[in-house]
Design a protein around this motif. Sequence first.
Motif, PDB file in Angstrom:
ATOM      1  N   ARG A  95       0.800  -1.336  -0.043  1.00  0.00           N
ATOM      2  CA  ARG A  95       0.009  -0.044   0.076  1.00  0.00           C
ATOM      3  C   ARG A  95       0.934   1.309   0.077  1.00  0.00           C
ATOM      4  N   TYR A 134       0.523   5.812   0.227  1.00  0.00           N
ATOM      5  CA  TYR A 134      -0.216   6.941   0.499  1.00  0.00           C
ATOM      6  C   TYR A 134       0.020   8.166  -0.099  1.00  0.00           C
ATOM      7  N   LYS A 159      -4.700   5.724  -1.646  1.00  0.00           N
ATOM      8  CA  LYS A 159      -5.409   6.294  -0.402  1.00  0.00           C
ATOM      9  C   LYS A 159      -4.921   7.632  -0.203  1.00  0.00           C
ATOM     10  N   TYR A 214      -4.839  16.411   5.937  1.00  0.00           N
ATOM     11  CA  TYR A 214      -4.660  16.782   7.146  1.00  0.00           C
ATOM     12  C   TYR A 214      -4.917  18.370   7.468  1.00  0.00           C
ATOM     13  N   GLU A 251      -9.862  10.769   2.422  1.00  0.00           N
ATOM     14  CA  GLU A 251     -10.152  10.985   3.656  1.00  0.00           C
ATOM     15  C   GLU A 251      -9.789  12.084   4.429  1.00  0.00           C
ATOM     16  N   ARG A 265      -8.926  14.757   7.632  1.00  0.00           N
ATOM     17  CA  ARG A 265      -8.943  14.641   9.118  1.00  0.00           C
ATOM     18  C   ARG A 265      -8.680  15.696   9.425  1.00  0.00           C
ATOM     19  N   LEU A 268      -1.598  11.433  12.645  1.00  0.00           N
ATOM     20  CA  LEU A 268      -2.645  10.700  11.646  1.00  0.00           C
ATOM     21  C   LEU A 268      -2.644   9.256  12.017  1.00  0.00           C
ATOM     22  N   PHE A 315       3.148   6.842   6.379  1.00  0.00           N
ATOM     23  CA  PHE A 315       1.853   6.657   6.996  1.00  0.00           C
ATOM     24  C   PHE A 315       1.812   5.058   7.236  1.00  0.00           C
ATOM     25  N   MET A 316       1.584   4.664   8.676  1.00  0.00           N
ATOM     26  CA  MET A 316       1.533   3.158   8.991  1.00  0.00           C
ATOM     27  C   MET A 316       2.812   2.457   8.346  1.00  0.00           C
TER      28      MET A 316
END
Lengths: 515, 162
Positions: free
Chosen positions: A174, A176, A217, A221, A260, A262, A280, A299-300
Motif C-alpha cells: 500500500r 499513501y 489512498k 490533514y 479521507e 482528517r 494521523l 503513514f503506517m
Amino acid sequence: MTVSVFVPRDMMAVALGADRVAAAIEAGARRRGADGRIVRNGSRGLQWLEPLVEVVTPKGRIAYGPVSPADVEGLLDAGLLEGGAHALCVGRPEDMPYLARQHRLTFERCGLTDPISIEDYRAHGGLAGLQRALGMAPAAIVEEVKKSGLRGRGGAGFPAGIKWNTVQQAHSDRKYVVCNADEGDSGTFADRLLMEGDPFCLIEGMVIAGIATGATKGLVYLRSEYPVAAAIFGQAIAIARREGLIGISVLGSPHAFDLELRIGAGAYICGEETSMLESLEGKRAIVRAKPPIPALHGFMGRPTLVNNVMTLAAVPWILAHGGQTYADYGMGRSRGTLPIQLAGNIKRGGLIEYAFGISLREVIEDFGGGTASGRPVRAVQVGGPLGAYLPAHMLDVPLDYEALAGIQAMLGHGGIVVFDDSVDMARQARFAFEFCAAESCGKCTPCRIGATRGVEAIDKIVAGMERQRNLAVVQDLCELMTDGSLCAMGGLTPLPVQSALRHFADDFAHLAVAS
Amino acid sequence: MADYEDWDAARGQDIVNGLAGLEGATLPILHALQAAFGCVPRDAVPMVADALNMSRAEVHGCITFYHDFRAEPAARHVLKLCRAEACQAAGADALHRQVLDELGVPWHGTTADGGITVEPVFCLGLCACGPSAMLDEAPMARVTAAGLRAALRARDDPRVAA
Ligand SMILES: Cc1cc2nc3c(=O)[nH]c(=O)nc-3n(C[C@H](O)[C@H](O)[C@H](O)COP(=O)(O)O)c2cc1C
Ligand code: SF4
Ligand code: FES
C-alpha cells in the motif's frame, strides 16, 4: 430573467458578515419582486474587499465591496441587480490591476465558480489535467512534474518530482498520499482559500499524485482552526465520490483512489511532516528522526507522498498545460508561480499569485498600497513565525528561495506580514521564543528548554539587566538551537530572533539602564 | 455554541465503536467525543484505549498533547483571540489587554458568571484583516473591543441565541 449574485462563502467573507449579506440580498430582491439567485462562490483573494459581491450583467461580472449587511438596501436601491453605480462598486474584478497583473494558474478558478459544483469545475477547465494523466504512464506523469520545476510550497522547497519518483519506485502493498493542510504559519491563508474556493482542484491534484506514485489512498490533514474549509472540502469529497472522480475506479479507469479528511487538534508542530504522520496514526505528535524518510516509510510504515496543498493543487494545471509551460514562469531555480499571501498592517491584503522573482517592495507597495495605518513600513516578516524580519531598506529582494536564503531569510509558505513603525522588535523576538516554547514537541532539549531561556534572557535585556551578558546568552541559545534541533521548529526559531537583533538593534537598547 | 450531552457510557461507547475502524482513529474519536460531551470525559479514556489497543497512559498523553482537547467542558461560549504575528501587526496586543481586562480573566480563564472561556489561538487564516477572533464557531475579522462586546451581548440575548 434570473440574476446571479455571487457572495463568497470563504471564512474571511463570513467573518465580515457575508452570510447576513447574502440573506439580506435574497430578502431584499424578493421584496422588490426581482428574481435573484445567490451563488456562494470562493474568494477572489481580494481579502480587504470582502465580502465582495458580484452581479452577472451583460457587461460581465460587476463587483461591489466591502459590502456590509447595512449596505444592502442602499445597493439594491441603486440597482445592484443590474450592476448599477454605487460608491462601493469596483467595476469588473478582472480589470482591477490587483487581479489583472497576477499570474493566476493554481487559482485560475478560485472566486469565479461555485466551489462545490462539479459542472462549474469542468466548465472552467477542471479535470483536463487528470484526463491527460489517465492516458499516460505513471513514470511519464512524474517526468512532467519534474519538468515543471515545481518545488514543495509547504516551506522547505524540495523538488516535487524527485519526491514523487521516490514514492513511485518504492515497493509496498500500500502507498499513501498525505496532503499537508495544517497551514499554521501566521500570515498564510492560500491553502484555506483554495480548499474553500476550488476544492476539486486539490482533489484532482491528489488523484493525479496517487496515479503517478501508485498510492490508492489519500489523507488530507486540515487544521481545526479552519471549520469553513472542513465543511466545504467535506462536501466536495462526497460529490467527488458520487461522480466517480474518486473511488474504486477513477473516472472509469483501472485506478483506485479514495480520500479521507482528517482534522488536526491545534498543534503547530503537526505541520512538520513526520509529526503529522504520528498524529494521523493516532499518537502524540512527536517529530520522528529522519531517515527513514516518509517517502519510503511514512503513514503506517508505508511509502507516503507528503505534499502541501499548494504543491498538489499546482499539478492539475501542470498536467493540463505541460510542465514546460509552468517552468516558463519564475526565476533561477524557483520555477512557476508563488501564491503570495499579504497580511498584517497592510491596506490591501490578500492572495497574489505571481511568478517567482517579483520583489517584496512591489508586492507591498504596488499590490498592498502600503500600511493600513498609513505609517511607514518598518519591518516585514516573510515565511511565517520561523521566518526572518527584514527592515524597509531590504525590500528589493526578489521572492525566490535562493535570493531569500542569501540574506539569511526564508520564503516558507509565502506569507508576508507587514509592520509599521510602531512595532517593538524586542517584543517580536521575545514572541518568537515564546511561540517555540509553547509549540515545541518537546523531543530535543535545545528547542524545549532553549526557547524558554530565550524568553527570560530577552526580558532581562529589555529590563536593562546585564544587557551585554544576556545578549550573549541569546546568541548562544540561537547557535545551540540552530545546530542541536531535530527539526526546523527549534532549528529556525533563531531566524526571527537573530534578524531582529541584526536589523533592529536599537529596539533592544532603548530601555537599558545598565550594560 | 453547542448544547452538550451529559456523559452516558453507552453513548460514549457508540461513538468510539463507530470510528474505531479508521486507520489511526485516535483524533477522530477524541474530536467526536468532545463534540458530543464538550470535553473528553475521564470515563471515555479506557474505552478509547481498549478499542484502539493503546494503554490508558497513551490515550491520556494524546489528550494533553493537543491544545484542542479538554478534560473539562469549557463555558457556554468560547472566545478564541488570535495572538499570532499578523494580528499583532494590526494591534491585537492592545485589544487583548482591553478584552481580558473587561472580562476579568487571564488567558484560558472563564468569566465569573461561567459564561465565556477565553483562549489564545495562533492564526485563523484571517491575517489580511486582523485582529481576528472566533466566537464559538463564528469567525470574526477586524475585531474591535466594541464589536466583541456587541457579539457577546447578542449571544447571550435569548431572542438572538440559537
Ligand atoms: C515546525 C514546522 C511546521 C511546518 N508546517 C507546515 C505546514 O503548516 N504546512 C506545510 O505544508 N508544511 C509545513 N511544514 C513543512 C513540512 O514538514 C513538509 O516539508 C511539507 O509538508 C512537504 O510538502 P511540500 O514538499 O509540498 O512542501 C512544516 C515544517 C516544520 C518544521
Ligand atoms: S526541534 Fe523542537 S519541535 Fe522539532 S523535534 Fe526538536 S523539540 Fe520537537
Ligand atoms: S495571524 Fe491572526 S489570523 Fe493569522
